[in-house]
Design a protein around this motif. Sequence first.
Motif, PDB file in Angstrom:
ATOM      1  N   HIS A  15       0.854  -1.195   0.092  1.00  0.00           N
ATOM      2  CA  HIS A  15       0.062  -0.131  -0.064  1.00  0.00           C
ATOM      3  C   HIS A  15       1.016   1.451  -0.068  1.00  0.00           C
ATOM      4  O   HIS A  15       1.602   1.675   0.931  1.00  0.00           O
ATOM      5  CB  HIS A  15      -0.924   0.018   1.378  1.00  0.00           C
ATOM      6  N   HIS A  17       1.360   5.501  -1.726  1.00  0.00           N
ATOM      7  CA  HIS A  17       1.033   6.541  -2.517  1.00  0.00           C
ATOM      8  C   HIS A  17       2.087   7.219  -2.901  1.00  0.00           C
ATOM      9  O   HIS A  17       3.262   7.419  -2.470  1.00  0.00           O
ATOM     10  CB  HIS A  17       0.176   7.758  -1.573  1.00  0.00           C
ATOM     11  N   GLU A 112      -8.118   2.242  -1.407  1.00  0.00           N
ATOM     12  CA  GLU A 112      -8.408   2.176  -0.130  1.00  0.00           C
ATOM     13  C   GLU A 112     -10.011   2.969  -0.043  1.00  0.00           C
ATOM     14  O   GLU A 112     -10.117   3.833  -0.263  1.00  0.00           O
ATOM     15  CB  GLU A 112      -7.649   2.568   0.901  1.00  0.00           C
ATOM     16  N   HIS A 170      -5.697  -1.954   6.051  1.00  0.00           N
ATOM     17  CA  HIS A 170      -4.422  -1.310   5.779  1.00  0.00           C
ATOM     18  C   HIS A 170      -4.159  -0.573   7.009  1.00  0.00           C
ATOM     19  O   HIS A 170      -4.701   0.038   7.698  1.00  0.00           O
ATOM     20  CB  HIS A 170      -4.626  -0.749   4.568  1.00  0.00           C
ATOM     21  N   ASP A 220       3.013   2.765   2.901  1.00  0.00           N
ATOM     22  CA  ASP A 220       2.001   4.161   2.651  1.00  0.00           C
ATOM     23  C   ASP A 220       2.633   5.173   1.896  1.00  0.00           C
ATOM     24  O   ASP A 220       1.909   6.120   1.839  1.00  0.00           O
ATOM     25  CB  ASP A 220       1.484   4.517   4.215  1.00  0.00           C
TER      26      ASP A 220
END
Length: 276
Positions: A15, A17, A112, A170, A220
């Motif tokens: 996960h 970004h 998500e 998550h 993340d």
Amino acid sequence: MLKSDLDFICMLDMHAHLLCLSEEYRGRLTKQELSALAMQELAARREYGIDTVFSCGTPQEWEFIQKCLVQSETAKQNGSFMLSFGIHPWYSDRFDPQDCRELFMASPIVGEIGMDSVWCEVPLAVQRRVFAQQLEIAAELKKPIVLHTKEQERQIAEMIRDFPGKVCVHWYSGGEAEFEKFLEAGCYFTLGPDLAENFTPLYERMLREILADRLFLETDGLSSIAWMRRQEMESVSFRDIPEVLEKNLELVAREKQMRTEELRACLKKNFHEFTS
Ligand SMILES: [Zn+2]
């Protein structure tokens, strides 16, 4: 013998970004600068052997990353990046899931998605409606989901009770009773980037009770690594991504009494099973 795609995965960031899409950069960089930073990140992740699931919280993010992937020569060399689409709770008052059907269909994972009453001003009734709609779409399209649950763990555990597909929670940071609910529901969990640096009693318990075949590691994104260390964005670098993941891998291996390479292979297998 033919190697499967999975054999090429060195490490999976379940996960993430893109750094350039964090508030800090989005506000002050030009479009070209944002793309250039995205390219740098893709090249770095490729070089370090980090397969990544980029979570796209809006249609614009999906489009932006898609474009970067097409442009990025390094990304073309193998299929080690995956996009996942879901309207993030933070943006749930801006988009109607019904208008995003094509993206849901194109995305191997829905997420998500979820609710957030800590970092989010959108009224909970709106968040709940958009989350419920996305659960329905994911069920209909038979896609696994990734959950964002910030301080809405109890409500979310209720809402996913009848969800027929696979679920991954998550960076869980909620209460212990709610953790049990997700555990009993057979959910997968990503352990947050702060696992080794902030090894809480909750993490200890999670590692004891979640089976190895339900675990993932994630960063993340680099901005979260800076956030968890309370550092300025300028003092972290893409090199921190493999470092954090490897450190956490070692910790999980130790707790699970597995060899590091055995755990690495197990995480790959989990990903294959979660997405198939
Ligand atoms: Zn996220």
